[in-house]
Motif scaffolding. Structure first.
Motif, short mmCIF file in Angstrom:
data_model
loop_
_atom_site.label_atom_id
_atom_site.label_comp_id
_atom_site.label_asym_id
_atom_site.label_seq_id
_atom_site.Cartn_x
_atom_site.Cartn_y
_atom_site.Cartn_z
N TYR A 1 -26.92 -54.27 117.91
CA TYR A 1 -25.89 -54.21 116.99
C TYR A 1 -25.57 -52.85 116.21
N TYR B 1 -22.07 -51.87 115.07
CA TYR B 1 -21.31 -52.34 113.91
C TYR B 1 -21.42 -51.51 112.66
N GLN C 1 -18.52 -58.08 107.70
CA GLN C 1 -18.73 -58.35 108.95
C GLN C 1 -20.16 -58.84 109.16
N ASN C 2 -20.52 -59.69 110.08
CA ASN C 2 -21.94 -60.11 110.64
C ASN C 2 -22.01 -59.94 112.18
N ILE D 1 -23.58 -62.97 114.41
CA ILE D 1 -22.51 -63.93 114.24
C ILE D 1 -22.61 -64.76 115.81
N SER E 1 -14.49 -66.58 106.33
CA SER E 1 -14.31 -66.11 107.75
C SER E 1 -15.78 -66.64 108.58
N GLU E 2 -15.74 -66.64 110.06
CA GLU E 2 -16.96 -66.99 110.68
C GLU E 2 -18.44 -65.79 110.19
N ASP E 3 -17.73 -64.85 110.15
CA ASP E 3 -19.04 -63.86 109.63
C ASP E 3 -19.62 -64.16 108.31
N GLU E 4 -18.74 -64.78 107.49
CA GLU E 4 -19.43 -65.13 106.16
C GLU E 4 -20.37 -66.46 106.32
N TYR F 1 -23.87 -65.60 107.59
CA TYR F 1 -24.56 -65.28 106.37
C TYR F 1 -25.15 -66.67 105.81
#
Length: 621
Positions: free
Chosen positions: A171, A174, A330-331, A334, A364-367, A370
């Protein structure tokens, strides 16, 4: 040259250490006994023909050949993580199978298959007597007592879940202003120096939040404000030490808002005795209501864990501020979360829908990822072996206390061990007891599982007791039967020629309406779930469903496609769409059984190619 996941973890742990680690430190890091650590290090020496781990009396262990260690880790990473368990499950599901056919099905050479089988047998032998994979006249089968075969499979599944590691090296791209691997190593060193206990998932979450905060601060993108947590004096001192560590690490003073955020994140991960935010009563009430709904739908009760609720509160406070500024996180994890933890991810989507309605925002999918991390921390805590053991031992209290202490030290402090007199074995209480352990034979037939151990309980006996308790926490056979009853021939759609997911969902829902399993509004609930995040999890399949039990009758529709279609960012060729009515089995059970089947790539392929309902059912069974 192949090493086990546990051996890989030992090498990786020693590689990340800059000094000797004792057997005790390694055993705590890997959550196994010191004897297991010593056995694995000896096994590594036997495999390699030379030691790469040096042992020094009074100091412990250190990696003596870093280059060889790196080479072994690279080889370990190149081996598909689930191949051995898939091979084992394949062999178990067939009474016997051709050796060369198995190699072809898994796209590996005969020599690689032979090594895999040797490795599987080695792991089986460590915990189970009299059972192993046998090759006879080029036929493979699992030899041994039938009752142990399910135990073996269950053990491998549990091990896979427990040994999953997030590799932060994947990662690094990122993060613009920090090296996330370096953040991880320095954070772990801080916890080690300050002797702070933290779970693996909590550490992953903390490191990720810390890396994102560093990137945000370095780009001068500060939080405008953040509520300061109130802490007990001793906890506040530790919290300030962590803030000093971070400021020294990034060589920059943090504004008050960022320090408050950092305090809250740090507090949430190590479960200090923090006081709640009085200013956020409405959010706390929302969290209580939301978690009650989670329990009703998934039958997973996290309503009473104050740490978990506090973590969600902190997350929602920060999310509120990100929403106001239209700046979401951003995650990088994910994809791993969605692929490897689909049930947790689905629960996160459920929670995120509730949050969207409450905060009037779109996540969002990133959230969502988390939210998954918070849930994973909670699940990790829940997965600790618990239970009640009834101990029958005529050798006195000292001997009984010794056995109880070994169980607590080697398995879990959360296990309750109750002593029962050997003179009253005719009146053994069974209610509220998960396992009866005795140092003498008990001839009476009991509904509670029974295990006989020696007075000086051995390492293997400890492992057996652990496994019996773990198995007691697995899904019951009734769940499997309930799951199978959901399939119907009139809801089986093989080899469809449809080129998009919306048309496919519409076609299946139309049939469900026609057969009076659901009403016309059902498709809207399906699409509502899909809009927030697609239900494709890799491995070529998707599991669309609503976030409520609103069906008239419970059922599972199955559709296969002639050609894959795009579902979110994944290719999908097999679809399970389930509808649950009130009072039906919960969604957790659905996932548990379905995902067990879907772990087998050959099963997915066979189901996708099945042309009749009977053929499909035989594969599922």
């Amino acid at each position: 040259m192949q090493i086990t996941r546990r051996q890989e973890k030992i090498i990786r742990t020693l590689m990340n250490a800059d000094e000797f680690l004792s057997a005790s430190q390694l055993s705590k890091a890997l959550k196994v006994s010191e004897k297991t650590i010593r056995n694995e290090i000896q096994a590594l020496k036997d495999i390699l023909g030379q030691p790469i781990i040096e042992s020094v009396r009074g100091k412990g262990y250190i990696l003596s050949d870093v280059q060889k260690g790196n080479s072994l880790l690279e080889q370990a990473q190149s081996i598909p993580a689930k191949r051995q368990i898939l091979i084992l499950k394949h062999i178990i599901s067939h009474k016997q199978d051709d050796y060369y056919d198995v190699a072809d099905q898994f796209y590996i050479s005969e020599s690689t298959l032979e090594k895999d089988i040797q490795q599987i047998n080695k792991q089986i032998a460590h915990r189970f007597d009299g059972i192993k994979i046998v090759r006879e006249k080029n036929q493979l089968y699992l030899a041994g007592d039938e009752s142990k075969k399910r135990e073996v499979t269950t053990y491998f599944l549990i091990s896979e879940i427990q040994e999953y590691d997030f590799n932060f090296s994947n990662y690094t791209s990122y993060f613009k202003y920090c090296n996330i691997v370096d953040v991880k190593q320095n954070t772990m060193q801080f916890f080690k120096e300050n002797q702070i206990e933290i779970s693996d998932m909590a550490l992953v979450s903390l490191i990720l939040h810390l890396g994102i905060m560093i990137d945000r601060v370095k780009s001068k993108n500060y939080l405008k404000s953040f509520v300061k947590a109130r802490l007990h004096e001793s906890d506040a001192i530790l919290c300030e030490q962590f803030i000093c560590f971070v400021q020294q690490y990034i060589q920059e003073d943090l504004p008050e808002s960022e320090m408050n955020y950092l305090r809250s994140i740090f507090v949430s991960k190590i479960s200090l005795q923090n006081e709640h935010y009085d200013e956020e009563k409405q959010l706390r009430q929302f969290i209580d209501t939301m978690l009650q709904r989670v329990n009703e739908f998934y039958q997973v009760d996290v309503q009473h864990d104050t740490d978990f609720k506090h973590n969600l509160l902190i997350h929602l406070i920060a999310l509120n501020q990100r929403t106001e500024n239209n700046k979401y996180l951003q995650n990088p994890l994910i994809d791993d979360i969605r692929k490897n933890f689909p049930l947790i991810y689905d629960m996160s989507v459920f929670i995120s829908l509730e949050i969207q309605n409450e905060l009037q925002c779109k996540l969002s999918e990133d959230e969502i990822g988390y939210i998954s991390l918070h849930l994973m921390c909670e699940v990790e805590k829940m997965s600790k072996t618990k239970g009640v053991i009834l101990l029958v031992n005529p050798n006195g209290n000292t001997s009984s206390r010794y056995i109880a202490q070994r169980i607590h030290n080697e398995i879990s402090q959360d296990i309750e061990v109750r002593f029962h007199s050997s003179l009253a074995i005719d009146a053994l209480p069974e209610e509220g007891v998960d396992l009866i352990v005795s140092t003498i034979p008990l001839n009476q037939r009991k509904d509670v599982p029974f295990y006989m151990c020696s007075s000086f309980i051995t390492e293997k006996e400890i492992d057996d007791i652990h496994q019996l308790l773990k198995m007691g926490q697995q899904a019951s056979q009734e769940n499997v039967h309930a799951f199978a009853s959901l399939f119907h021939e009139n809801l089986f759609f093989p080899q469809l020629d449809i080129d998009n997911k919306d048309a496919l969902i519409q076609m299946i829902c139309d049939r469900l309406v026609e057969l009076e399993y659901v009403d016309e509004n059902y498709i809207h609930s399906i699409m509502k779930r899909e809009q927030i995040a697609p239900t494709s999890f890799g491995m070529n399949f998707a599991i669309p469903h609503p976030v409520e039990k609103i069906a008239l009758k419970s059922a599972m529709a199955v559709a296969s496609l002639k050609k894959p279609i795009i579902w979110g960012e994944q290719e999908v060729q097999l679809v399970f769409l389930f509808s649950l009515a009130n009072g039906a089995a919960n969604i957790t059970d659905m996932y548990e059984v379905l995902l067990t089947v879907m772990e087998d790539e050959q099963a997915i392929q066979a189901i996708t190619e099945a042309k009749t309902f009977d053929e499909f059912l035989s594969i599922m069974k």
